[in-house]
Motif scaffolding. Structure first.
Motif, PDB file in Angstrom:
ATOM      1  N   THR A   7       0.923  -1.155   0.035  1.00  0.00           N
ATOM      2  CA  THR A   7       0.119  -0.084   0.052  1.00  0.00           C
ATOM      3  C   THR A   7       0.843   1.237  -0.013  1.00  0.00           C
ATOM      4  O   THR A   7       1.496   1.353   0.894  1.00  0.00           O
ATOM      5  CB  THR A   7      -0.943   0.057   1.323  1.00  0.00           C
ATOM      6  N   LEU A   8       0.547   1.988  -1.015  1.00  0.00           N
ATOM      7  CA  LEU A   8       1.228   3.443  -1.025  1.00  0.00           C
ATOM      8  C   LEU A   8       0.376   4.404  -0.453  1.00  0.00           C
ATOM      9  O   LEU A   8      -0.495   4.843  -0.954  1.00  0.00           O
ATOM     10  CB  LEU A   8       1.616   3.850  -2.520  1.00  0.00           C
ATOM     11  N   LEU A   9       0.481   4.571   1.052  1.00  0.00           N
ATOM     12  CA  LEU A   9      -0.407   5.103   1.796  1.00  0.00           C
ATOM     13  C   LEU A   9      -0.048   6.749   1.674  1.00  0.00           C
ATOM     14  O   LEU A   9       0.827   7.091   2.580  1.00  0.00           O
ATOM     15  CB  LEU A   9      -0.244   4.777   3.027  1.00  0.00           C
ATOM     16  N   GLY A  10      -0.732   7.631   0.763  1.00  0.00           N
ATOM     17  CA  GLY A  10      -0.227   9.029   0.607  1.00  0.00           C
ATOM     18  C   GLY A  10      -0.616   9.646   1.866  1.00  0.00           C
ATOM     19  O   GLY A  10      -0.048  10.543   2.251  1.00  0.00           O
ATOM     20  N   GLU A  11      -1.249   9.263   2.914  1.00  0.00           N
ATOM     21  CA  GLU A  11      -1.618  10.037   4.192  1.00  0.00           C
ATOM     22  C   GLU A  11      -0.251  10.075   5.001  1.00  0.00           C
ATOM     23  O   GLU A  11      -0.327  10.693   5.800  1.00  0.00           O
ATOM     24  CB  GLU A  11      -2.789   9.451   4.891  1.00  0.00           C
ATOM     25  N   TRP A  42      -6.386  10.812   7.419  1.00  0.00           N
ATOM     26  CA  TRP A  42      -7.342  10.566   8.442  1.00  0.00           C
ATOM     27  C   TRP A  42      -7.227  11.397   9.604  1.00  0.00           C
ATOM     28  O   TRP A  42      -7.917  11.683  10.186  1.00  0.00           O
ATOM     29  CB  TRP A  42      -7.342   9.165   8.658  1.00  0.00           C
ATOM     30  N   VAL A  43      -5.839  11.291  10.135  1.00  0.00           N
ATOM     31  CA  VAL A  43      -5.716  12.100  11.329  1.00  0.00           C
ATOM     32  C   VAL A  43      -4.339  12.958  11.216  1.00  0.00           C
ATOM     33  O   VAL A  43      -3.558  12.514  10.230  1.00  0.00           O
ATOM     34  CB  VAL A  43      -5.616  11.402  12.543  1.00  0.00           C
ATOM     35  N   GLU A  44      -4.124  13.893  12.001  1.00  0.00           N
ATOM     36  CA  GLU A  44      -3.092  14.977  11.604  1.00  0.00           C
ATOM     37  C   GLU A  44      -1.881  14.282  11.829  1.00  0.00           C
ATOM     38  O   GLU A  44      -0.688  14.529  11.224  1.00  0.00           O
ATOM     39  CB  GLU A  44      -3.175  16.063  12.600  1.00  0.00           C
ATOM     40  N   GLU A  45      -1.732  13.289  12.725  1.00  0.00           N
ATOM     41  CA  GLU A  45      -0.449  12.513  12.997  1.00  0.00           C
ATOM     42  C   GLU A  45       0.149  11.867  11.706  1.00  0.00           C
ATOM     43  O   GLU A  45       1.466  11.529  11.793  1.00  0.00           O
ATOM     44  CB  GLU A  45      -0.608  11.487  14.243  1.00  0.00           C
ATOM     45  N   GLN A  46      -0.767  11.434  10.885  1.00  0.00           N
ATOM     46  CA  GLN A  46      -0.260  10.950   9.584  1.00  0.00           C
ATOM     47  C   GLN A  46       0.632  11.941   8.678  1.00  0.00           C
ATOM     48  O   GLN A  46       1.376  11.745   8.075  1.00  0.00           O
ATOM     49  CB  GLN A  46      -1.437  10.482   8.857  1.00  0.00           C
ATOM     50  N   GLY A  47       0.092  13.198   8.648  1.00  0.00           N
ATOM     51  CA  GLY A  47       0.784  14.140   8.187  1.00  0.00           C
ATOM     52  C   GLY A  47       0.766  14.607   6.759  1.00  0.00           C
ATOM     53  O   GLY A  47       1.880  15.296   6.208  1.00  0.00           O
ATOM     54  N   HIS A  48       0.349  13.776   5.901  1.00  0.00           N
ATOM     55  CA  HIS A  48       0.511  13.911   4.304  1.00  0.00           C
ATOM     56  C   HIS A  48      -0.855  13.770   3.628  1.00  0.00           C
ATOM     57  O   HIS A  48      -1.786  13.247   3.971  1.00  0.00           O
ATOM     58  CB  HIS A  48       1.631  12.721   3.776  1.00  0.00           C
ATOM     59  N   SER A  49      -0.810  14.102   2.460  1.00  0.00           N
ATOM     60  CA  SER A  49      -1.809  13.647   1.409  1.00  0.00           C
ATOM     61  C   SER A  49      -1.773  14.462   0.236  1.00  0.00           C
ATOM     62  O   SER A  49      -2.454  15.342  -0.275  1.00  0.00           O
ATOM     63  CB  SER A  49      -3.050  14.203   1.861  1.00  0.00           C
ATOM     64  N   PRO A  50      -0.745  13.826  -0.685  1.00  0.00           N
ATOM     65  CA  PRO A  50      -0.257  14.306  -2.065  1.00  0.00           C
ATOM     66  C   PRO A  50      -1.500  13.945  -3.058  1.00  0.00           C
ATOM     67  O   PRO A  50      -2.398  12.946  -2.744  1.00  0.00           O
ATOM     68  CB  PRO A  50       0.843  13.882  -2.358  1.00  0.00           C
ATOM     69  N   TYR A  51      -1.491  14.623  -3.954  1.00  0.00           N
ATOM     70  CA  TYR A  51      -2.410  14.189  -5.362  1.00  0.00           C
ATOM     71  C   TYR A  51      -2.052  12.949  -5.847  1.00  0.00           C
ATOM     72  O   TYR A  51      -1.039  12.431  -6.407  1.00  0.00           O
ATOM     73  CB  TYR A  51      -2.465  15.196  -6.358  1.00  0.00           C
ATOM     74  N   ALA A  52      -2.934  11.824  -5.639  1.00  0.00           N
ATOM     75  CA  ALA A  52      -2.595  10.455  -5.848  1.00  0.00           C
ATOM     76  C   ALA A  52      -2.113  10.195  -7.258  1.00  0.00           C
ATOM     77  O   ALA A  52      -1.353   9.119  -7.709  1.00  0.00           O
ATOM     78  CB  ALA A  52      -3.817   9.524  -5.372  1.00  0.00           C
TER      79      ALA A  52
END
Length: 319
Positions: A7-11, A42-52
């Motif tokens: 899983t490439l988890l962008g989050e 999902w939560v701030e601790e994950q810290g990322h979310s680029p354009y998939a």
């Protein structure tokens, strides 16, 4: 034989790191990679979310044989279904036909950025209508559509694989299983539920791939893994009906604040024990899933996990 994915988890990773992880996952022996498609973590601790979709394009170019999949894209709010079809066709060409378009009905967290979040009943109707647009576009048809939710005066894909692009449809019950059997080349589920596999096959999905996803937190220090899993994935205990409605990482964290570390550890295997990670994956295999994607919790632990997967986990699963 079951196939295993990464899983490439962008989050929890930035775009360049995700591409690097994909290259390493291919070298480690994973059969395929799936990419989340979110606007928020999902939560701030994950810290990322680029354009998939930009990440998928880069991964398609950087890898050679590992198959790719969106896991999953919502084609109803942030993206118009005609544009989703165009994106999928382009990634399929860039990857030389290694791409499967994974689709689902979405969640408020990511889709509200372009407007209000519809009621679940309306969302499911929108999703069904989106599939009616996407499927024919991917096989080369010119689409004219005037529906309840979407208007497509005329659309045709000029660059697409001749054989089309396979579609995976996320399921959670009988209605979505029927939709997956009608429009999908594969089903996708977030839980190891044999009843979903049976329902999908009963609706016509016999001998089609069934994709699942399991979350683990590998590391040498079990207590640290437990803390990380609790900080970043406690929301899994809320269940999909709740998760799909919450609008922000802050609300997700507040809603899951009562979930304890021990409760998270009951659903996410944590630490160095190979057997418990294998057992978590086996639940999907025993339930009839043909493809299982592994999600490693913790952005900075991906390298250690991929080493572990190459040397121990994948050989154990394949034996």
């Amino acid at each position: 034989m079951t196939e295993f994915g990464y899983t490439l988890l962008g989050e929890q990773r930035g775009p360049r790191r995700l591409v690097e992880d994909a290259v390493r996952a291919e070298a480690a022996g994973f059969d395929f990679a799936v990419s989340s498609d979110h606007y928020y973590p999902w939560v701030e601790e994950q810290g990322h979310s680029p354009y998939a979709w930009a990440v998928l394009g880069a991964v398609a170019h950087a890898t050679e044989h590992m198959r790719l999949m969106s896991f999953v894209t919502c084609p109803t709010r942030r993206y118009h279904p005609a544009i989703v079809a165009q994106k999928a066709a382009t990634i399929a060409l860039l990857s030389e036909n290694r791409f499967t378009l994974g689709l689902g009905a979405g969640e408020n967290l990511n889709e509200h950025v372009v407007g209000g979040w519809p009621h679940a009943t309306a969302r499911h109707r929108m999703f069904a209508e989106a599939l009616q647009i996407i499927q024919p576009l991917l096989v080369g048809q010119t689409v004219h559509h005037d529906g309840e939710y979407f208007e497509v005066p005329e659309a045709r894909l000029w660059d697409r694989p001749v054989e089309g692009v396979p579609i995976g449809v996320a399921v959670s019950g009988p209605d979505s299983c029927e939709l997956a059997a009608a429009y999908g080349d594969a089903m996708i589920a977030a839980e190891p539920r044999a009843d979903l596999v049976q329902e999908f096959e009963a609706r016509g999905g016999v001998r089609r791939p069934r994709y699942g996803q399991v979350t683990i937190c590998y590391g040498q220090d079990e207590s640290r893994c437990r803390r990380t899993a609790h900080q970043q994935f406690a929301y899994l205990g809320l269940g999909w009906p709740v998760m799909s409605e919450l609008p922000s990482p802050v609300s997700m964290a507040k809603a899951s604040s009562a979930v304890t570390e021990d409760q998270v550890a009951l659903t996410i295997p944590c630490g160095p024990d190979l057997d418990q990670h294998v057992a978590a994956v086996r639940k999907y295999i025993d339930s009839g899933f043909t493809h299982v994607a592994l999600t490693q919790v913790g952005g900075e632990s991906q390298g250690a996990f991929l080493d572990f997967a190459e040397k121990e986990l994948l050989p154990a699963l394949r034996s």
